[in-house]
Design a protein around this motif. Structure first.
Motif, mmCIF file in Angstrom:
data_model
loop_
_atom_site.group_PDB
_atom_site.id
_atom_site.type_symbol
_atom_site.label_atom_id
_atom_site.label_comp_id
_atom_site.label_asym_id
_atom_site.label_seq_id
_atom_site.Cartn_x
_atom_site.Cartn_y
_atom_site.Cartn_z
ATOM 1 N N LEU A 390 -9.874 3.465 -14.499
ATOM 2 C CA LEU A 390 -8.557 3.544 -15.124
ATOM 3 C C LEU A 390 -7.628 4.463 -14.339
ATOM 4 C CD1 LEU A 390 -9.516 3.857 -18.914
ATOM 5 C CD2 LEU A 390 -8.625 1.824 -17.759
ATOM 6 N N ASN A 391 -6.315 4.273 -14.556
ATOM 7 C CA ASN A 391 -5.291 5.107 -13.925
ATOM 8 C C ASN A 391 -4.930 6.325 -14.774
ATOM 9 O OD1 ASN A 391 -4.406 4.419 -11.352
ATOM 10 N ND2 ASN A 391 -3.202 2.696 -12.085
ATOM 11 N N ASN A 392 -5.591 6.490 -15.909
ATOM 12 C CA ASN A 392 -5.177 7.497 -16.886
ATOM 13 C C ASN A 392 -5.008 8.893 -16.307
ATOM 14 O OD1 ASN A 392 -5.546 5.322 -18.590
ATOM 15 N ND2 ASN A 392 -6.601 6.470 -20.162
ATOM 16 N N LEU A 393 -6.031 9.371 -15.635
ATOM 17 C CA LEU A 393 -6.020 10.763 -15.169
ATOM 18 C C LEU A 393 -5.008 10.972 -14.049
ATOM 19 C CD1 LEU A 393 -9.849 11.539 -15.266
ATOM 20 C CD2 LEU A 393 -8.098 12.181 -16.918
ATOM 21 N N ASN A 394 -4.848 9.986 -13.182
ATOM 22 C CA ASN A 394 -3.832 10.095 -12.136
ATOM 23 C C ASN A 394 -2.431 10.136 -12.738
ATOM 24 O OD1 ASN A 394 -5.538 10.183 -9.889
ATOM 25 N ND2 ASN A 394 -5.692 7.963 -9.785
ATOM 26 N N LEU A 395 -2.219 9.334 -13.764
ATOM 27 C CA LEU A 395 -0.920 9.318 -14.438
ATOM 28 C C LEU A 395 -0.627 10.679 -15.074
ATOM 29 C CD1 LEU A 395 1.429 7.366 -15.170
ATOM 30 C CD2 LEU A 395 0.253 6.914 -17.310
ATOM 31 N N PHE A 396 -1.640 11.240 -15.732
ATOM 32 C CA PHE A 396 -1.462 12.558 -16.367
ATOM 33 C C PHE A 396 -1.191 13.636 -15.321
ATOM 34 C CE2 PHE A 396 -3.505 16.610 -17.548
ATOM 35 C CZ PHE A 396 -2.685 16.964 -18.606
ATOM 36 N N MET A 397 -1.973 13.643 -14.236
ATOM 37 C CA MET A 397 -1.778 14.675 -13.220
ATOM 38 C C MET A 397 -0.439 14.524 -12.518
ATOM 39 S SD MET A 397 -4.055 16.924 -13.365
ATOM 40 C CE MET A 397 -3.351 17.783 -11.956
ATOM 41 N N ASN A 398 0.038 13.301 -12.347
ATOM 42 C CA ASN A 398 1.387 13.100 -11.807
ATOM 43 C C ASN A 398 2.427 13.688 -12.746
ATOM 44 O OD1 ASN A 398 0.474 11.805 -9.536
ATOM 45 N ND2 ASN A 398 1.217 9.778 -10.092
ATOM 46 N N ALA A 399 2.223 13.504 -14.063
ATOM 47 C CA ALA A 399 3.155 14.048 -15.051
ATOM 48 C C ALA A 399 3.158 15.577 -15.015
ATOM 49 C CB ALA A 399 2.785 13.557 -16.447
ATOM 50 N N VAL A 400 2.002 16.167 -14.711
ATOM 51 C CA VAL A 400 1.902 17.631 -14.624
ATOM 52 C C VAL A 400 2.560 18.139 -13.347
ATOM 53 C CG1 VAL A 400 0.309 19.568 -14.345
ATOM 54 C CG2 VAL A 400 -0.168 17.814 -16.048
ATOM 55 N N THR A 401 2.144 17.620 -12.199
ATOM 56 C CA THR A 401 2.623 18.149 -10.915
ATOM 57 C C THR A 401 4.081 17.802 -10.643
ATOM 58 O OG1 THR A 401 1.730 16.193 -9.769
ATOM 59 C CG2 THR A 401 0.324 18.142 -9.892
ATOM 60 N N ALA A 402 4.625 16.800 -11.327
ATOM 61 C CA ALA A 402 6.042 16.464 -11.154
ATOM 62 C C ALA A 402 6.954 17.592 -11.640
ATOM 63 C CB ALA A 402 6.378 15.170 -11.897
ATOM 64 N N ASN A 403 6.408 18.541 -12.396
ATOM 65 C CA ASN A 403 7.196 19.680 -12.860
ATOM 66 C C ASN A 403 7.410 20.730 -11.773
ATOM 67 O OD1 ASN A 403 7.507 19.419 -16.010
ATOM 68 N ND2 ASN A 403 5.403 18.801 -15.561
ATOM 69 N N PHE A 404 6.702 20.585 -10.638
ATOM 70 C CA PHE A 404 6.785 21.583 -9.575
ATOM 71 C C PHE A 404 7.203 20.927 -8.268
ATOM 72 C CE2 PHE A 404 3.034 22.459 -12.306
ATOM 73 C CZ PHE A 404 3.571 23.513 -13.040
ATOM 74 N N ASP A 405 8.133 21.566 -7.561
ATOM 75 C CA ASP A 405 8.587 21.029 -6.284
ATOM 76 C C ASP A 405 7.578 21.258 -5.174
ATOM 77 O OD1 ASP A 405 11.000 20.204 -7.410
ATOM 78 O OD2 ASP A 405 11.964 22.135 -7.022
ATOM 79 N N ASP A 406 6.752 22.301 -5.312
ATOM 80 C CA ASP A 406 5.852 22.689 -4.227
ATOM 81 C C ASP A 406 4.375 22.470 -4.558
ATOM 82 O OD1 ASP A 406 5.927 24.564 -6.190
ATOM 83 O OD2 ASP A 406 6.216 26.306 -4.882
ATOM 84 N N VAL A 407 4.097 21.588 -5.525
ATOM 85 C CA VAL A 407 2.716 21.269 -5.879
ATOM 86 C C VAL A 407 2.523 19.757 -5.816
ATOM 87 C CG1 VAL A 407 0.943 21.311 -7.669
ATOM 88 C CG2 VAL A 407 2.433 23.295 -7.355
ATOM 89 N N ALA A 408 1.508 19.324 -5.086
ATOM 90 C CA ALA A 408 1.198 17.898 -5.000
ATOM 91 C C ALA A 408 -0.038 17.603 -5.824
ATOM 92 C CB ALA A 408 0.972 17.495 -3.540
ATOM 93 N N ASN A 409 -0.114 16.393 -6.313
ATOM 94 C CA ASN A 409 -1.291 15.972 -7.068
ATOM 95 C C ASN A 409 -2.413 15.638 -6.096
ATOM 96 O OD1 ASN A 409 -3.180 14.931 -8.786
ATOM 97 N ND2 ASN A 409 -2.057 13.084 -9.287
ATOM 98 N N VAL A 410 -3.289 16.620 -5.861
ATOM 99 C CA VAL A 410 -4.460 16.389 -5.005
ATOM 100 C C VAL A 410 -5.727 16.361 -5.861
ATOM 101 C CG1 VAL A 410 -3.429 17.342 -2.923
ATOM 102 C CG2 VAL A 410 -4.658 18.861 -4.486
ATOM 103 N N SER A 411 -5.546 16.124 -7.148
ATOM 104 C CA SER A 411 -6.682 16.075 -8.074
ATOM 105 C C SER A 411 -7.284 14.681 -8.062
ATOM 106 C CB SER A 411 -6.226 16.435 -9.489
ATOM 107 O OG SER A 411 -5.643 17.716 -9.502
#
Length: 456
Positions: A390-411
């Protein structure tokens, strides 16, 4: 020179040529990249590096050494083969083996842990140790059923990519998770993914603390069952007015939550009093188990695997206010289909309902960001363990890291070493075809052939 001796000389020369050719061929093969020498035939592609890792390695500007620390005769070949693929993708990465049996002094000099990957960046002088047990994870509970522990997950890419990101970056963000309203506890997988993206998670009770800490860069509310107190609502509202970031996994609750909904209304969203259903895209004949529509054009959905689906269970439903508050812009990133429905105790209201959205408010001092997911099942541990595709966790982590300009979703989630089952959005006609039609035709043809041969 006799004929026999001449023939023997030709044979010897030919043998030398063949041996030399084999040696040269092996030398050439030995210099080829690991992905060419060893194909990834594993069912869950444990050796294959994803786009997140490729993008990170492509942007590397600092040299990194990955030490494989342990007894070479004992180290799992899956780990050594996997690590070499990082070296193949970047000239900034070098892989070295440290024999902890023959050279314990080198182990002490590095201050490295035995039976682990030791990642070091000279430019930042930062290091990260990854025990082999964190890469090949064991299901200890299986011991009680089978008498021995079984391998459950391979987390090589998730651990190593996160370690490389950590040693090359000085960025570390604080995430505070509220408690005191019956919130769900973050699962082990989600907690691990937040850590992989260099996010420090701390619990926060707003009433006992009396304020939101100044170092809070994201406030996370995970499925609060009861409503916010007036003081808590005021704290969060003021936090947002100062350009803060809030992420809410609302969830359905039988209790009324007027303060929570007023916070959402201030950002153009309304939490409806009912469950979302979808009569078009659902799982196993249950319209409350929704495969949501993921609109493109949102930073939350960037990089998602379009071949994989997301799945949410028993979700609340959201709508967008017809008249948005001044300065507010709402961007939905997860919806029901046009066959969606709001189900309450006394009626069913058809329509397309929002399941996830980002609301941004332009302020004099910057931008406030309020991200709302209508269901905590998106990050449910049991659901995502059962359906690893499923894409669930990637979607959630994108929603989290999108709040920061200097953090990428590498989870990157761990890959299952167990059998992976495909997720079919609608069985319907395909189920009838493969379960009924094809077997009946096969039996009929077989019977006809049998009768013909019997007559002969």
């Amino acid at each position: 020179m006799t004929r026999k001796l001449k023939k023997g000389g030709y044979t010897a020369i030919l043998s030398v040529i063949v041996i030399a050719a084999v040696v040269i061929f092996n030398m050439i093969i030995g210099r080829l990249p690991e992905k060419v020498r060893q194909w990834d035939m594993s069912s869950t592609q444990i050796y294959t590096l994803g786009q997140t890792t490729k993008d990170l390695l492509k942007g590397l500007d600092k040299d990194i050494t990955i030490y494989v620390v342990g007894d070479p005769a004992v180290v799992d070949k899956r780990i050594t083969s996997f690590v070499k693929r990082y070296e193949d993708l970047s000239s900034h990465i070098k892989v070295e083996t440290v024999d902890s049996v023959l050279h314990p002094d080198q182990l002490n000099q590095l201050k490295a842990q035995d039976d682990a990957l030791f990642v070091k960046c000279e430019a930042t002088n930062k290091t990260e140790s990854i025990p082999f047990t964190s890469i090949i994870k064991m299901d200890e509970s299986s011991y009680y059923y089978t008498g021995q522990s079984q391998e459950s997950q391979f987390d090589g890419e998730g651990q190593l990519t996160s370690a490389i990101s950590h040693v090359t970056s000085d960025v570390e963000k604080k995430v505070y998770v509220t408690e005191g309203h019956g919130e769900a506890v973050l699962g082990a997988t989600v907690s691990d993914m937040l850590k992989k993206s260099n996010l420090t998670v701390t619990s926060l009770n707003l009433l006992t603390k009396g304020s939101i800490p100044k170092d809070c860069e994201l406030l996370l509310l995970n499925a609060p069952v009861s409503d916010l107190a007036d003081d808590e609502k005021k704290m969060i509202s003021e936090f947002l007015d100062k350009g803060g970031n809030v992420l809410l996994l609302a969830g359905y609750s039988e209790k009324e939550r007027p303060n929570l909904n007023q916070l959402m209304n201030a950002y153009g969203l309304n939490l409806e009093n009912g469950l979302a259903a979808d009569t078009k895209n659902f799982y196993q004949n249950n319209p409350y188990y929704i495969f949501p529509t993921i609109p493109s054009g949102s930073e939350v959905t960037n990089g998602l695997d379009t071949k994989s689906a997301s799945l949410v269970l028993q979700s609340a439903a959201m709508t967008q206010l017809k008249a948005l508050p001044e300065g507010v812009e709402v961007t939905p990133f997860m919806k029901t289909s046009e066959k969606g429905m709001l189900v309450t105790a006394d009626k069913q209201t058809p329509g397309t309902y929002i399941l996830g959205a980002v609301a941004e408010k332009t302020l004099d001092s910057g931008t406030a960001r309020f991200t709302v997911l209508s269901t905590p099942s998106l990050i449910d541990e049991g659901l995502n363990t059962s359906f690893t595709n499923l894409n669930n966790l990637n979607l959630f982590m994108n929603a989290v890291t999108a709040n920061f300009d200097d953090v990428a979703n590498v989870s990157i989630p761990a890959k299952s070493l167990a059998v992976t089952y495909n997720t079919v959005t609608r069985g319907g006609l395909w189920g009838i075809l493969f379960i009924f039609v094809i077997p009946v035709i096969t039996l009929a043809v077989g019977l006809v052939i049998f009768m013909k041969r019997r007559r002969l």
